[in-house]
Scaffold this motif. Structure first.
Motif, PDB file in Angstrom:
ATOM      1  N   LYS A  55      57.786  -4.088  46.341  1.00 25.47           N
ATOM      2  CA  LYS A  55      57.518  -4.586  47.698  1.00 25.47           C
ATOM      3  C   LYS A  55      56.989  -6.028  47.686  1.00 25.47           C
ATOM      4  N   LEU A  56      56.787  -6.568  46.493  1.00 24.32           N
ATOM      5  CA  LEU A  56      56.309  -7.944  46.368  1.00 24.32           C
ATOM      6  C   LEU A  56      57.450  -8.919  46.124  1.00 24.32           C
ATOM      7  N   ASN A  57      58.649  -8.546  46.503  1.00 27.50           N
ATOM      8  CA  ASN A  57      59.798  -9.430  46.280  1.00 27.50           C
ATOM      9  C   ASN A  57      59.703 -10.714  47.104  1.00 27.50           C
ATOM     10  N   PHE A  58      58.848 -10.726  48.142  1.00 28.37           N
ATOM     11  CA  PHE A  58      58.647 -11.961  48.897  1.00 28.37           C
ATOM     12  C   PHE A  58      57.823 -12.966  48.081  1.00 28.37           C
ATOM     13  N   TRP A  59      57.105 -12.488  47.072  1.00 27.26           N
ATOM     14  CA  TRP A  59      56.373 -13.352  46.154  1.00 27.26           C
ATOM     15  C   TRP A  59      57.348 -13.948  45.141  1.00 27.26           C
ATOM     16  N   SER A  60      58.085 -13.054  44.453  1.00 22.35           N
ATOM     17  CA  SER A  60      59.104 -13.471  43.500  1.00 22.35           C
ATOM     18  C   SER A  60      60.083 -12.314  43.301  1.00 22.35           C
ATOM     19  N   TYR A  61      61.350 -12.639  43.137  1.00 27.36           N
ATOM     20  CA  TYR A  61      62.361 -11.597  42.952  1.00 27.36           C
ATOM     21  C   TYR A  61      62.184 -10.865  41.627  1.00 27.36           C
ATOM     22  N   TRP A  62      61.414 -11.467  40.679  1.00 26.40           N
ATOM     23  CA  TRP A  62      61.167 -10.792  39.404  1.00 26.40           C
ATOM     24  C   TRP A  62      60.388  -9.511  39.589  1.00 26.40           C
ATOM     25  N   PHE A  63      59.557  -9.423  40.629  1.00 26.00           N
ATOM     26  CA  PHE A  63      58.806  -8.198  40.876  1.00 26.00           C
ATOM     27  C   PHE A  63      59.730  -7.050  41.286  1.00 26.00           C
ATOM     28  N   TYR A  64      60.894  -7.372  41.767  1.00 20.45           N
ATOM     29  CA  TYR A  64      61.881  -6.353  42.106  1.00 20.45           C
ATOM     30  C   TYR A  64      62.825  -6.093  40.936  1.00 20.45           C
ATOM     31  N   VAL A  65      63.234  -7.169  40.257  1.00 17.93           N
ATOM     32  CA  VAL A  65      64.214  -7.049  39.171  1.00 17.93           C
ATOM     33  C   VAL A  65      63.638  -6.264  38.005  1.00 17.93           C
ATOM     34  N   ASN A  66      62.394  -6.544  37.615  1.00 19.34           N
ATOM     35  CA  ASN A  66      61.823  -5.925  36.420  1.00 19.34           C
ATOM     36  C   ASN A  66      61.792  -4.391  36.473  1.00 19.34           C
ATOM     37  N   PRO A  67      61.175  -3.758  37.478  1.00 18.64           N
ATOM     38  CA  PRO A  67      61.153  -2.283  37.470  1.00 18.64           C
ATOM     39  C   PRO A  67      62.530  -1.651  37.663  1.00 18.64           C
ATOM     40  N   ILE A  68      63.391  -2.295  38.459  1.00 21.71           N
ATOM     41  CA  ILE A  68      64.740  -1.757  38.641  1.00 21.71           C
ATOM     42  C   ILE A  68      65.512  -1.826  37.328  1.00 21.71           C
ATOM     43  N   LEU A  69      65.341  -2.925  36.592  1.00 22.10           N
ATOM     44  CA  LEU A  69      65.996  -3.052  35.293  1.00 22.10           C
ATOM     45  C   LEU A  69      65.429  -2.043  34.302  1.00 22.10           C
ATOM     46  N   MET A  70      64.129  -1.815  34.365  1.00 18.37           N
ATOM     47  CA  MET A  70      63.501  -0.843  33.472  1.00 18.37           C
ATOM     48  C   MET A  70      64.033   0.565  33.710  1.00 18.37           C
ATOM     49  N   ILE A  71      64.084   0.982  34.951  1.00 17.72           N
ATOM     50  CA  ILE A  71      64.522   2.347  35.243  1.00 17.72           C
ATOM     51  C   ILE A  71      66.018   2.515  34.973  1.00 17.72           C
ATOM     52  N   SER A  72      66.803   1.489  35.258  1.00 16.25           N
ATOM     53  CA  SER A  72      68.244   1.561  34.981  1.00 16.25           C
ATOM     54  C   SER A  72      68.502   1.623  33.480  1.00 16.25           C
ATOM     55  N   LEU A  73      67.801   0.782  32.736  1.00 17.22           N
ATOM     56  CA  LEU A  73      67.962   0.759  31.287  1.00 17.22           C
ATOM     57  C   LEU A  73      67.474   2.057  30.666  1.00 17.22           C
ATOM     58  N   GLY A  74      66.384   2.622  31.206  1.00 16.47           N
ATOM     59  CA  GLY A  74      65.880   3.884  30.687  1.00 16.47           C
ATOM     60  C   GLY A  74      66.871   5.018  30.869  1.00 16.47           C
ATOM     61  N   LEU A  75      67.459   5.119  32.064  1.00 21.18           N
ATOM     62  CA  LEU A  75      68.445   6.167  32.324  1.00 21.18           C
ATOM     63  C   LEU A  75      69.692   5.972  31.466  1.00 21.18           C
ATOM     64  N   TYR A  76      70.118   4.718  31.319  1.00 22.52           N
ATOM     65  CA  TYR A  76      71.305   4.420  30.514  1.00 22.52           C
ATOM     66  C   TYR A  76      71.063   4.777  29.048  1.00 22.52           C
ATOM     67  N   THR A  77      69.914   4.366  28.510  1.00 21.27           N
ATOM     68  CA  THR A  77      69.600   4.656  27.111  1.00 21.27           C
ATOM     69  C   THR A  77      69.447   6.152  26.884  1.00 21.27           C
ATOM     70  N   PHE A  78      68.880   6.864  27.853  1.00 20.77           N
ATOM     71  CA  PHE A  78      68.750   8.318  27.753  1.00 20.77           C
ATOM     72  C   PHE A  78      70.126   8.968  27.644  1.00 20.77           C
ATOM     73  N   ALA A  79      71.051   8.523  28.485  1.00 24.14           N
ATOM     74  CA  ALA A  79      72.413   9.071  28.452  1.00 24.14           C
ATOM     75  C   ALA A  79      73.099   8.768  27.121  1.00 24.14           C
ATOM     76  N   VAL A  80      72.911   7.550  26.598  1.00 23.66           N
ATOM     77  CA  VAL A  80      73.529   7.175  25.320  1.00 23.66           C
ATOM     78  C   VAL A  80      72.953   8.003  24.182  1.00 23.66           C
ATOM     79  N   SER A  81      71.645   8.248  24.201  1.00 25.79           N
ATOM     80  CA  SER A  81      71.030   9.042  23.131  1.00 25.79           C
ATOM     81  C   SER A  81      71.519  10.488  23.159  1.00 25.79           C
ATOM     82  N   VAL A  82      71.699  11.044  24.358  1.00 28.30           N
ATOM     83  CA  VAL A  82      72.250  12.401  24.461  1.00 28.30           C
ATOM     84  C   VAL A  82      73.678  12.424  23.921  1.00 28.30           C
ATOM     85  N   TYR A  83      74.451  11.418  24.269  1.00 27.51           N
ATOM     86  CA  TYR A  83      75.816  11.298  23.738  1.00 27.51           C
ATOM     87  C   TYR A  83      75.787  11.197  22.218  1.00 27.51           C
ATOM     88  N   GLY A  84      74.823  10.438  21.675  1.00 24.41           N
ATOM     89  CA  GLY A  84      74.706  10.299  20.232  1.00 24.41           C
ATOM     90  C   GLY A  84      74.420  11.619  19.546  1.00 24.41           C
TER      91      GLY A  84
END
Length: 298
Positions: A55-84
């Motif tokens: 909700k602090l994206n009016f301060w800087s867009y990094w406050f929005y990008v960082n957690p969204i990137l974290m959760i997306s990367l976490g779900l992606y890595t989880f799926a890859v590890s299950v595939y592995g």
């Protein structure tokens, strides 16, 4: 022929030993990725739900990008590890090659995620938020077409028990510059200690000397700024360190997966060579009885 057969058996034993080592490392890597990806997802959820960082994206867009990137990367890595886990014991070159491709993508995304975490840390330490940016974000509260913005401020004010922008004690007065304050002289109902419809009416114009207004007075951004410095900044440092380790593990896994595929290729070529030699030897033995017969007849 015995020499060829002995070489074949020795190479097969060596291949099995090396193959077991590759599979063992891939399984250990998958366990590590599974655990870290789960932690990654939960950390992102905490940043979004508890610290309201998106909700602090009016301060800087990094406050929005960082957690969204974290959760997306976490779900992606989880799926890859299950595939592995599913294909770790299979000697399929295509399936193992896909692990290298997937983790190569994860490595690049992880580098970007670590960079975003460092940017968030730098913003918390060095950047002072512009009050006009906060007022601009509050401006359209309650207006048609800005329902998401309205819900965002309501959720933040109810959860943090705050009201308005970046000031302690007088944060609620920032609503005077918003549409709700200009037209109704009011603050959102989510500012009230006991939320009910209309509880914030005519309060935006109230004097700070009025002790009992029935609303929270501290600004939300003022509270969040303190939380960012005490809690989120250390989290970003820890995440950056863990992210670097995670990226290194992903890169090593990519290299070893490629080496595993190369070894499978070498083994198959060797098997084909031994098969050709064996077949050639069998064909030579077929001619020996005829030669013996001719010599006997002579």
């Amino acid at each position: 022929m015995p020499i060829v057969r002995g070489s074949s058996m020795m190479s097969l034993g060596t291949w099995k030993a090396r193959s077991t080592k590759y599979q063992r490392f891939l399984n250990l890597s998958n366990v590590f990725l599974l655990i870290t990806s789960t932690i990654l997802v939960f950390s992102a959820i905490i940043l979004i739900k508890f610290y309201h960082i998106t909700k602090l994206n009016f301060w800087s867009y990094w406050f929005y990008v960082n957690p969204i990137l974290m959760i997306s990367l976490g779900l992606y890595t989880f799926a890859v590890s299950v595939y592995g886990f599913l294909i770790s014991n299979q000697e399929n070159r295509c399936l193992i090659s896909m692990i290298a491709v997937f983790l190569g993508i994860a490595f690049l995304a992880q580098v970007c995620s670590v960079f975003s975490a460092m940017e968030v840390r730098n913003l918390i330490n060095n950047e002072v938020i512009d009050p006009s940016a906060i007022l601009e974000d509050m401006q359209h509260y309650g207006e048609v077409g800005y329902e998401a913005k309205t819900a965002s401020w309501d959720e933040m004010q109810k959860d943090l028990r705050c009201c308005g922008g970046d000031k302690f004690d007088t944060g609620y007065q920032d609503w005077r510059s918003a549409t709700i304050g200009i037209q109704k002289k009011s603050v959102p109902d989510s500012c009230c200690h006991e939320m009910r419809e209309g509880c914030g009416d005519q309060i935006a114009k109230a004097s700070p000397s009025q002790i009992s207004l029935g609303i929270y007075k501290d600004g939300c951004v003022a509270i969040l700024t303190q939380k960012l410095k005490t809690d989120v900044e250390p989290m970003m440092i820890v995440y950056s360190c863990v992210g670097v380790v995670l990226a290194i593990v992903e890169l090593i896994t990519v290299v070893l997966a490629c080496a595993y595929v190369a070894q499978i290729n070498r083994r198959r070529k060797r098997d084909e060579l031994f098969t050709r030699v064996g077949n050639a030897g069998a064909q030579d033995e077929e001619f020996l009885p005829s030669l013996t017969t001719k010599e006997t007849n002579f």
